[in-house]
Design a protein around this motif. Structure first.
Motif, PDB file in Angstrom:
ATOM      1  N   THR C  28       0.850  -1.182   0.000  1.00  0.00           N
ATOM      2  CA  THR C  28       0.000   0.000   0.000  1.00  0.00           C
ATOM      3  C   THR C  28       0.891   1.239   0.000  1.00  0.00           C
ATOM      4  OG1 THR C  28      -1.823  -1.120   1.081  1.00  0.00           O
ATOM      5  CG2 THR C  28      -1.702   1.274   1.382  1.00  0.00           C
ATOM      6  N   ALA C  69      -3.506  -4.286 -10.583  1.00  0.00           N
ATOM      7  CA  ALA C  69      -4.743  -3.884  -9.911  1.00  0.00           C
ATOM      8  C   ALA C  69      -4.427  -2.766  -8.932  1.00  0.00           C
ATOM      9  CB  ALA C  69      -5.350  -5.074  -9.173  1.00  0.00           C
ATOM     10  N   GLU C  71      -6.189  -0.626  -6.128  1.00  0.00           N
ATOM     11  CA  GLU C  71      -7.364  -0.358  -5.291  1.00  0.00           C
ATOM     12  C   GLU C  71      -7.225   1.030  -4.679  1.00  0.00           C
ATOM     13  OE1 GLU C  71      -8.163  -3.244  -2.259  1.00  0.00           O
ATOM     14  OE2 GLU C  71      -9.706  -1.974  -1.330  1.00  0.00           O
ATOM     15  N   ASN C  73      -7.946   3.039  -1.916  1.00  0.00           N
ATOM     16  CA  ASN C  73      -8.445   2.844  -0.550  1.00  0.00           C
ATOM     17  C   ASN C  73      -9.043   4.128   0.004  1.00  0.00           C
ATOM     18  OD1 ASN C  73      -5.287   1.337  -0.272  1.00  0.00           O
ATOM     19  ND2 ASN C  73      -7.179   0.158  -0.511  1.00  0.00           N
ATOM     20  N   THR C 172     -13.018   1.731  -5.320  1.00  0.00           N
ATOM     21  CA  THR C 172     -12.929   1.225  -6.693  1.00  0.00           C
ATOM     22  C   THR C 172     -11.545   0.631  -6.928  1.00  0.00           C
ATOM     23  OG1 THR C 172     -14.402   2.989  -7.401  1.00  0.00           O
ATOM     24  CG2 THR C 172     -13.157   1.863  -9.134  1.00  0.00           C
ATOM     25  N   THR C 173     -11.513  -0.479  -7.617  1.00  0.00           N
ATOM     26  CA  THR C 173     -10.247  -1.060  -8.047  1.00  0.00           C
ATOM     27  C   THR C 173     -10.149  -0.953  -9.559  1.00  0.00           C
ATOM     28  OG1 THR C 173     -10.209  -2.597  -6.202  1.00  0.00           O
ATOM     29  CG2 THR C 173      -8.838  -3.156  -8.101  1.00  0.00           C
ATOM     30  N   VAL C 212      -3.441   3.961  -1.897  1.00  0.00           N
ATOM     31  CA  VAL C 212      -3.771   2.924  -2.886  1.00  0.00           C
ATOM     32  C   VAL C 212      -3.014   1.642  -2.549  1.00  0.00           C
ATOM     33  CG1 VAL C 212      -4.240   4.507  -4.801  1.00  0.00           C
ATOM     34  CG2 VAL C 212      -1.907   3.672  -4.432  1.00  0.00           C
ATOM     35  N   THR C 213      -3.612   0.523  -2.931  1.00  0.00           N
ATOM     36  CA  THR C 213      -2.952  -0.773  -2.787  1.00  0.00           C
ATOM     37  C   THR C 213      -2.758  -1.373  -4.176  1.00  0.00           C
ATOM     38  OG1 THR C 213      -3.927  -1.124  -0.608  1.00  0.00           O
ATOM     39  CG2 THR C 213      -3.144  -3.087  -1.786  1.00  0.00           C
ATOM     40  N   ARG C 215      -1.622  -4.501  -6.654  1.00  0.00           N
ATOM     41  CA  ARG C 215      -1.473  -5.955  -6.743  1.00  0.00           C
ATOM     42  C   ARG C 215      -1.189  -6.350  -8.184  1.00  0.00           C
ATOM     43  NH1 ARG C 215      -5.730  -5.395  -3.254  1.00  0.00           N
ATOM     44  NH2 ARG C 215      -5.289  -6.123  -1.115  1.00  0.00           N
ATOM     45  N   ALA C 227     -12.289  -1.880 -14.348  1.00  0.00           N
ATOM     46  CA  ALA C 227     -12.432  -1.518 -12.942  1.00  0.00           C
ATOM     47  C   ALA C 227     -13.588  -2.299 -12.352  1.00  0.00           C
ATOM     48  CB  ALA C 227     -12.671  -0.011 -12.800  1.00  0.00           C
ATOM     49  N   ASN C 229     -16.184  -2.227  -8.589  1.00  0.00           N
ATOM     50  CA  ASN C 229     -16.492  -1.845  -7.205  1.00  0.00           C
ATOM     51  C   ASN C 229     -17.476  -2.883  -6.664  1.00  0.00           C
ATOM     52  OD1 ASN C 229     -19.038  -1.114  -8.176  1.00  0.00           O
ATOM     53  ND2 ASN C 229     -18.464   1.050  -8.358  1.00  0.00           N
TER      54      ASN C 229
END
Lengths: 301, 301, 301, 301
Positions: C28, C69, C71, C73, C172-173, C212-213, C215, C227, C229
């Motif tokens: 993150t 990806a 995310e 946060n 939202t990712t 943000v995270t 991946r 995207a 959610n």
């Protein structure tokens, strides 16, 4: 001064890359370009696919806000083997007709510079012999773009790039806005012949010997590429849809007529009204190219 | 047989209107058209604005599924006064440039048939004398559309209409799909001269004397208008954006090459690939017109 | 692992720039973004105009062909001053209406995070008090593009970029295709609120604190950004005209339904047919953004 | 006054056809519509394909320059059998993806008004059961167009027509400009459910029982269709490409805010800037439909 330059590396973006040669205002460069797939005059692949470019050439003294004039002195295929697509691109036909297109295959041409012809060799179809006169041209050329960008040679914008316009032949001078010190001029993607619109996604792709002369128009600022030959002045809009490309080209022509040909706004509009001509550069690349033209006979310099 | 027809009423839609004359396959009609604003050879307004049409002419024997061939034998301005717009239309320039356009005003031209010239009379600008050679053409002509529609003469579609293409001059034969019994042929909106794209929204608008010959191609079915002259075959796409107009025209050309010129799909695609030409009819009307062209020298009939 | 990163330099292109931080899959990042004109939380200009980006962040292990990806946060304005345009952009109204638009001026907003409101401060008009609920979002974010390009943060493409879609909010990712080793993730151009289409050329532009995270989806290859959610899956097309943006987004959704949701081609088409939703990201930037959406309630994973 | 009208003939153009009923300002009409292929509540074909319309209804006193308000009071399928396309239309996906689409086939739905559901019956795919809530709507309705035209019910323009917008449900009032005496109101093409964009070329097509109330807004002149429901005001642009449809809708909304909601130009622009919403009516028909929306909570009447 004339420079002879043999490229050893190629770029598939136009951007602020390390110059391969420093030249002066008014110098001439004699060099070669590989074909769109990176193959040279010996049909040896020396660069990756995607319109790999020779250059960039740094023009001493060129600065952002100037214009670079590129006179195409000579351009000639330096091998016999040319190729193109054999199917009109799906985006150029009705969506409901896409399934009727032939499967994509490579069409091959024998390019004979001494006879000035390109002869279709295959694939076999019921098309009788097709022998076309050569019109060797540069498909992709231009300068490093604005804002430090490096933009793919698949597309085009204000800096030029992959405009795929069949009249970029010897005797034409193209003008590009300068965005980076030295302008950083690139060239490549030669076509022995090309139809309007490059509707199969390619001209007759071939490697070339090219001779260009570079000049700086100090303090002359343009927004979109321009060109001229003995008979015509031309402006270029590179965008999608064609409507927008046409807007860019037409607007640039109105600007040009007012800045360089002594016309006020009304005069420029009146002159274009019934004298303007358009030609379709390409309707295949990520940005389409529309050309706005005016015959010199209507101009007073 | 040759018919001389003096119109007394005009239509601003192409539709299933009462025929003004019944003619036979192969007959010739000599008639007149009023200008885009409905003014005749005496500059008297005899019809409402909006490309009022002479006709419709009922061609005996023409039936849905046939094609109507319209040979433009002669077309000549029948007065001296012509006019056009003086400002490029807002949709043809960059949206951010619209405010830079001059205010719309009427430009006036002196059209001299004996000298074969149109001379710009006004409004005053710093444009020097502008004298253009005449290329008299039909801006709007075609047949009653499909499905019983009555479509404004401002626009165009499969039935023809307001295509505003500057090569619809004498010596050209246009082809329209027949949708109604008798085809119901209309003509009007003559231009003494027109630039590509009709970018000021008008050519040099003028009333005309016209001579056309109508022929039925029984059982010949086309989808979009086509045309031919001594040198070229042409197909027309009428739509927005230009991209779609280009798709229609290109698809129709592929069909034509396969149905009439002995080519299979691959052959038609290969032929177009490097030989195709495009011209911009109009980029002003509700439907834009793009023309796909092929030179006859590449064809074997 | 959570990284706190304070940016000291910013980029106005997304490209293969020197990473500012190396992070691992699943890490993150807590950082800040400056506003579209390069002003930070103290309203001090620390970067040039044009959506300057924080980053790039190198995600260890990300390789071309993977998917990144992202995310979102948390995203929250870190100052009170926001601004936007006050005139609908010329390209969003009828060309003939451009002259009716008000002169462009800066509209100013008081952004109160504690009250969750943005209040219009000026310029004076007869619009009564306008107080909008905050929906803080990222206007421009994505990864280094394909082919070594460096693409302006004014526009967007397959790599993301300036999509200006108002639902890129916390929760939202977003998914981006990886084109460069490490993906090279950038973010910036926060909007406190934005309408559909970003029709004045801006949301309520403001600097942000963002969490943000990141991946890596190893071996997962996508073509256009996606995207999700809690309620929706979404695909993005970035192009002009909107028609083409819609084509990209719809095609990507058909691919997604088939690759990840157990549907064959017919099933994917049938599902979209009556359940699809579209939203307009932006109709201002060089590439417009159209979003194709499907509610999760119709999906079986 | 309430009229019960049983149609016995149908029109596939909106035009100046013979009225089937004369009604007064404020009257209500209870009638039926057949499905897009001309089939009635008994699945008997009573009209040709192509969105055959019930009407036209002549509203006494309506004159060119007025506006006709059409309140959709009730709309309900009057049979169980519905159908739609099963393949996204070729113009809605990437041109290069067209060959990947499934072959077009008719999808069939069981429409149960009492349960308020549409259940997919076939063709077989690996899509599990799909049961959608009903949202019965009018796909094609409007008035006789300008200039005496008769325009196909396949398309739409200023007069309304085939807009295929899924929120034309009960509780919505649509507004159309009046071009012919009596307005000449038509309606048809009901959909039990429709996705955004009508991307398979159809909603769930079905015959309907409809109840509408017609009112004349004397002297109120609008350019493009408008609508309102309890929460939103909406304007419609019908054109290609979507960009142009968006321009028409946005411009009409700017006009509406200034003429009816007490805003000056700057105020209208500022209000739209961050509050505007867009929805995609259709991206299939000859004219696409884009809807510009504003929530009533931002309005002061």
């Amino acid at each position: 001064m004339e420079h002879r330059f043999s490229p050893s590396k190629y770029h598939t973006t136009l951007g602020p890359h390390e110059p391969v040669l420093y030249v002066s205002d008014g110098d001439t460069i004699v060099t070669t370009t590989v074909d769109a797939h990176g193959f040279d005059e010996h049909r040896k692949q020396v660069a990756p696919r995607g319109n790999p470019q020779t250059g960039p050439f740094y023009v001493n003294g060129a600065a952002p806000g100037d214009t670079l004039a590129v006179e195409i002195n000579e351009i000639e295929p330096n091998r016999r083997y040319g190729f193109c697509g054999s199917s009109v691109a799906p985006n150029v036909v009705d969506p409901g007709y896409v399934r009727e297109l032939p499967q994509a295959a490579r069409a091959e041409w024998d390019v004979d510079v001494s006879a000035n012809t390109a002869t279709l060799v295959g694939p076999p179809s019921d098309l009788r012999e097709l022998v076309l006169p050569l019109q060797p041209m540069l498909g992709c050329f231009g300068v490093a773009p604005t804002r430090g960008q490096a933009i793919s040679t698949a597309t085009s914008a204000e800096h030029g790039g992959n405009m795929d316009y069949r009249r970029f032949v010897a005797g034409t001078t193209a003008f590009f806005p300068v965005f980076e010190p030295g302008a950083l001029f690139f060239l490549g993607d030669g076509h022995a012949v090309q139809g309007d619109g490059e509707i199969v996604g390619s001209g007759i792709e071939i490697s070339m010997s090219v001779r260009v002369t570079l000049r700086i128009l100090k303090g002359k600022t343009i927004i979109w590429p321009r060109a001229e030959n003995n008979d015509w002045i031309m402006t270029f809009g590179n965008a999608r849809p064609l409507d927008q490309a046409t807007q860019h080209a037409t607007t640039e022509m109105l600007r040009w007529l007012q800045s360089d040909y002594g016309l006020d706004s009304l005069g420029a509009n009146l002159l274009l009204s019934q004298c303007v001509r358009y030609e379709l550069g390409n309707i295949f690349d990520p940005a389409y190219t529309m050309v706005c033209k005016l015959n010199r006979k209507w101009l007073t310099e």
